[in-house]
Design a protein around this motif. Structure first.
Motif, PDB file in Angstrom:
ATOM      1  N   ARG A 151       3.490   1.014  -2.523  1.00  0.00           N
ATOM      2  CA  ARG A 151       4.518   0.560  -1.579  1.00  0.00           C
ATOM      3  C   ARG A 151       5.087  -0.797  -1.998  1.00  0.00           C
ATOM      4  NH1 ARG A 151       1.092   2.966   2.761  1.00  0.00           N
ATOM      5  NH2 ARG A 151       2.271   4.781   3.544  1.00  0.00           N
ATOM      6  N   GLY A 173       6.711   7.305   4.071  1.00  0.00           N
ATOM      7  CA  GLY A 173       7.615   6.597   3.181  1.00  0.00           C
ATOM      8  C   GLY A 173       7.383   6.864   1.709  1.00  0.00           C
ATOM      9  N   ARG A 211       6.932   6.012  -4.704  1.00  0.00           N
ATOM     10  CA  ARG A 211       7.963   5.610  -3.749  1.00  0.00           C
ATOM     11  C   ARG A 211       9.173   6.541  -3.824  1.00  0.00           C
ATOM     12  NH1 ARG A 211       9.547  -0.328  -4.890  1.00  0.00           N
ATOM     13  NH2 ARG A 211       9.234   0.360  -7.019  1.00  0.00           N
TER      14      ARG A 211
END
Length: 293
Positions: free
Chosen positions: A139, A156, A271
């Motif tokens: 992240r 995410g 990501r």
């Protein structure tokens, strides 16, 4: 309008990640005075302190944390630009940082070896840590890919499943357990070698015992697979691990679990941004290795 150069961003990020000017200098091969001067120059340019400096620690301020997060994104984007230009010339270069959950190295070296043979100009760096730490690093942008157990949804992030494995009981030669499938109730009658809370193996084993309505006596806890195997080998207990890990200890018996067997899925997370070409190439090799397994 303030203009901060990429090299200055690298210095500030290094100070934040290493917790000191000397350590950042060692990472970047700069003298401490150059690191300190760079940070001061950025602070003057932005007119805000980026770090709280004490005798023993250098800690980012709120503004510093915001700067570091944005700088990581900018540095990642710059790497993508450079890698894309090099890839357009038909030669893949650059570096990829891979986070690996402890105990999951497995076939990763084979995938890395295959990619290095195909693209010798790519440098691969490994960081081994607990799953939550490597996911946080993904992240933050300090890790390109993380190889972990897919025990739940990672908000995410993109998850790519590599393989599913059964979990088995790993037992010593004198455990008295049969080679035939055993139940969790049968295993619970033996002293149990557990992994520490927070480990993916522990989470899946806990979940399976809860589903079966069975309690076990966890006599030992360890954060090391080799230590767990040694305890089992000494006849001090039994444990449950993925079959792929159990295969690394051929002198110990593996026993299938009849019902409520814990699930185990290995995968890659990254990501939701375009991967740098080197990371994309490694992901392809990881998927190829998993598909051939």
């Amino acid at each position: 309008m303030s203009v901060v150069e990429l090299r200055q961003m690298q210095v500030v990020v290094a100070v934040a990640e290493t917790g000191g000017f000397s350590a950042a200098g060692r990472r970047l091969r700069l003298v401490q005075s150059a690191v300190s001067a760079t940070v001061r120059a950025v602070e003057r340019e932005l007119d805000v302190p980026l770090f709280d400096r004490t005798t023993h620690r250098v800690v980012p301020t709120a503004a510093g944390e915001a700067f570091v997060a944005a700088a990581r994104a900018a540095l990642s984007a710059a790497d993508q630009v450079q890698a894309a230009v090099v890839a357009a010339r038909g030669v893949l270069r650059g570096r990829v940082t891979v986070g690996v959950m402890q105990g999951l190295l497995g076939g990763l070296p084979r995938a890395i070896g295959a990619m290095r043979r195909a693209h010798p100009g790519v440098v691969v760096r490994l960081r081994q840590a607990p799953a939550d730490e490597v996911v946080d690093a993904v992240r933050e942008g300090t890790v390109d890919l993380a190889v972990i157990a897919l025990t739940g949804r990672r908000r995410g992030l993109v998850s790519v499943e590599l393989m599913r494995d059964r979990m088995v009981a790993l037992v010593g030669p004198d455990s008295g357990l049969p080679d035939a499938p055993v139940t969790l109730s049968q295993l619970a009658r033996h002293p149990f070698v557990d992994f520490v809370p927070g480990w993916a193996v522990r989470q899946e084993v806990d979940r399976a015992f809860r589903a079966a309505g069975v309690e076990r006596a966890g006599v030992f806890e360890t954060n090391d697979m080799l230590a767990a195997a040694e305890l089992v080998r000494a006849g001090l207990g039994v444990t449950i691990v993925p079959a792929a890990l159990a295969a690394g200890f051929p002198d110990l018996r593996t026993v299938p679990i009849a019902r409520h067997a814990p699930a185990w899925t290995t995968g890659v997370v990254h990501r939701r941004v375009p991967l740098v070409p080197a990371a994309a190439a490694l992901l392809e090799h990881l998927e190829g290795w998993a598909g051939s397994g």
